[in-house]
Design an enzyme around this catalytic site. Structure first.
Site, PDB file in Angstrom:
ATOM      1  N   ASP A  37       0.827  -1.219   0.000  1.00 27.18           N
ATOM      2  CA  ASP A  37       0.000   0.000   0.000  1.00 27.18           C
ATOM      3  C   ASP A  37       0.861   1.268   0.000  1.00 27.18           C
ATOM      4  O   ASP A  37       0.737   2.124   0.883  1.00 27.18           O
ATOM      5  CB  ASP A  37      -0.932   0.034   1.218  1.00 27.18           C
ATOM      6  CG  ASP A  37      -1.812  -1.192   1.336  1.00 27.18           C
ATOM      7  OD1 ASP A  37      -2.270  -1.690   0.301  1.00 27.18           O
ATOM      8  OD2 ASP A  37      -2.032  -1.651   2.477  1.00 27.18           O
ATOM      9  N   GLU A 204     -11.712  -1.188  -2.955  1.00 22.65           N
ATOM     10  CA  GLU A 204     -11.124  -0.465  -1.830  1.00 22.65           C
ATOM     11  C   GLU A 204      -9.959   0.399  -2.313  1.00 22.65           C
ATOM     12  O   GLU A 204      -9.637   0.456  -3.502  1.00 22.65           O
ATOM     13  CB  GLU A 204     -10.648  -1.447  -0.759  1.00 22.65           C
ATOM     14  CG  GLU A 204      -9.630  -2.461  -1.246  1.00 22.65           C
ATOM     15  CD  GLU A 204      -9.334  -3.534  -0.205  1.00 22.65           C
ATOM     16  OE1 GLU A 204      -9.946  -3.523   0.877  1.00 22.65           O
ATOM     17  OE2 GLU A 204      -8.482  -4.393  -0.492  1.00 22.65           O
TER      18      GLU A 204
END
Length: 317
Positions: A37, A204
Site C-alpha cells: 500500500d 477499496e
C-alpha cells in the site's frame, strides 16, 4: 510493433482497458523493495519518501526513484488511541501530501475483517520518518455503519479539502475535511462514489487526481493479501465533479460496478493494487504493490509512468 508505434497507438486508445499481456513491467528498482500500500512523494529536500502498511507506518527513502533504502518508521511507537481498534496498534494504507506549509500523513487503524475503523492524521515540517506529530482521529466507522473508514486519500478541489476512503462495506466513500484541522467537517455528508453489485463489494483503496477538467478515481478491485493468489487489479473512472458521479469510458457508473481496467497481474507481477498517484516534475506516476511470483509472493514496490490518452484516459503503457 516498435516502441514509437505503440506510443502513437496508445494516444488514440478510447479507454484504459488494455489487451492481455500488454502491461508494462514496473520500473526496475534496487535496495529495499518490500512494501505494501505505498504512498510516494518527492520532498522539498529532493528526496523521495514512500510510506506503507507495515511496522509503525514503514518508510523508504530514495534519491532517484530507483534505489531505495529502509528508513524505519513514521512513528517510534503507536499512539495510544490506535489500540482502540486492534490489539497490536497496527496502521494501514497511509497517504502523504503537502499543504499549508506542512506534510500531512493520513492512515487507517482497524479491526481485521470488521468496519470498527478509524482514519488518523499526523503532520511534519520535513516529511521524514521520526518527525511526525499525531493529531488523532479524522473520521471513524462502526459496525452499524454501511461504510468502512480505512484507506484514506486526500484531494483539494475548488478550494475545499476532501478525503476519499473505503473498503468493502458498500465500497468507496468521501467526506469533506476542515482544511485547518485536517479532520472531517462536523456532520459532513458521506458521499458514495463506487461499489459493486455483488457481495462482498470488493473494491477499496481509492485515490483521486484531477487531469484536465475531470477527476479520476483509481481503486483496487478483488482480493488482496494472498501472495501470488491475490487477484488485486486497478480500475478507474472519472467525473467532472469530485463528489461524482463517476463513470467508466463506456458511461457505466462506478456505483453500478463500472470501471476501466488500468493494471492487473501479469507474469511475475501478481495482485497489482494498493495504488496511489504522485506527480514529479511534470510527470504522473502510479505507485502500487505487487506480489513477486519469483520471490515466494513477497510484496514489492511497483512504479510506472502514468500517461494520458488524447481523450483523457490514463494508461500505464
Amino acid at each position: 510493433m516498435t516502441a514509437v508505434a505503440a506510443a502513437v497507438l496508445l494516444t488514440f486508445l478510447p479507454n484504459t482497458a488494455q489487451a492481455e499481456g500488454s502491461y508494462p513491467d514496473p520500473l526496475p528498482i534496487a535496495g529495499q523493495q518490500i512494501i505494501h500500500d505505498p504512498t510516494v512523494l518527492r520532498l522539498k529536500s529532493g528526496q523521495y519518501v514512500a510510506y506503507s502498511t507495515g511496522g509503525v507506518i514503514g518508510a523508504r527513502l530514495s534519491k532517484d526513484l530507483r534505489n531505495w533504502t529502509d528508513a524505519g518508521n513514521a512513528f517510534a511507537e503507536p499512539p495510544s488511541w490506535w489500540y482502540e481498534y486492534n490489539g497490536t496498534g497496527d496502521p494501514w494504507a497511509p497517504d502523504i501530501s503537502y499543504r499549508a506549509g506542512r506534510y500531512w500523513l493520513y492512515y487507517a487503524v482497524s479491526s481485521w475483517g470488521t468496519n470498527h475503523s478509524a482514519t488518523g492524521v499526523a503532520t511534519s515540517t520535513s516529511g521524514l520518518p521520526g518527525t511526525w506529530t499525531d493529531h488523532g482521529k479524522v473520521f471513524t466507522s462502526e459496525r452499524t455503519d454501511t461504510w468502512n473508514a480505512i484507506d484514506p486519500a486526500l484531494i483539494q478541489a475548488d478550494g475545499r479539502l476532501w478525503m476519499s476512503f473505503g473498503s468493502y462495506w458498500t465500497g468507496i466513500r468521501m467526506v469533506e475535511l476542515n482544511p485547518r484541522t485536517g479532520k472531517a467537517v462536523e456532520g459532513a455528508t458521506v458521499h458514495h462514489l463506487a461499489t459493486r453489485p455483488d457481495a462482498p463489494y470488493a473494491v477499496e483503496g481509492p485515490y483521486i487526481v484531477k487531469h484536465g477538467r475531470h477527476y479520476y478515481l483509481f481503486a483496487s478491485y478483488d482480493a488482496c493479501c494472498a501472495g501470488v493468489n491475490s487477484t488485486y487489479k486497478i480500475k478507474v473512472g472519472r467525473s467532472t465533479s469530485v463528489t461524482g458521479p463517476y463513470t467508466d469510458s463506456t458511461g457505466k457508473p462506478l456505483l453500478e460496478g463500472g470501471g476501466d481496467l488500468l493494471l492487473e497481474g501479469h507474469g511475475r507481477y501478481a495482485g497489482t493494487g494498493g495504488q496511489s498517484v504522485f506527480r514529479d516534475r511534470g510527470q504522473d506516476w502510479l505507485a502500487y504493490h505487487y506480489y513477486d511470483a519469483e520471490d515466494a509472493g513477497t510484496p514489492k514496490l511497483g512504479l510506472n509512468r502514468l500517461h494520458w490518452t488524447e481523450n483523457g484516459w490514463p494508461n500505464v503503457a
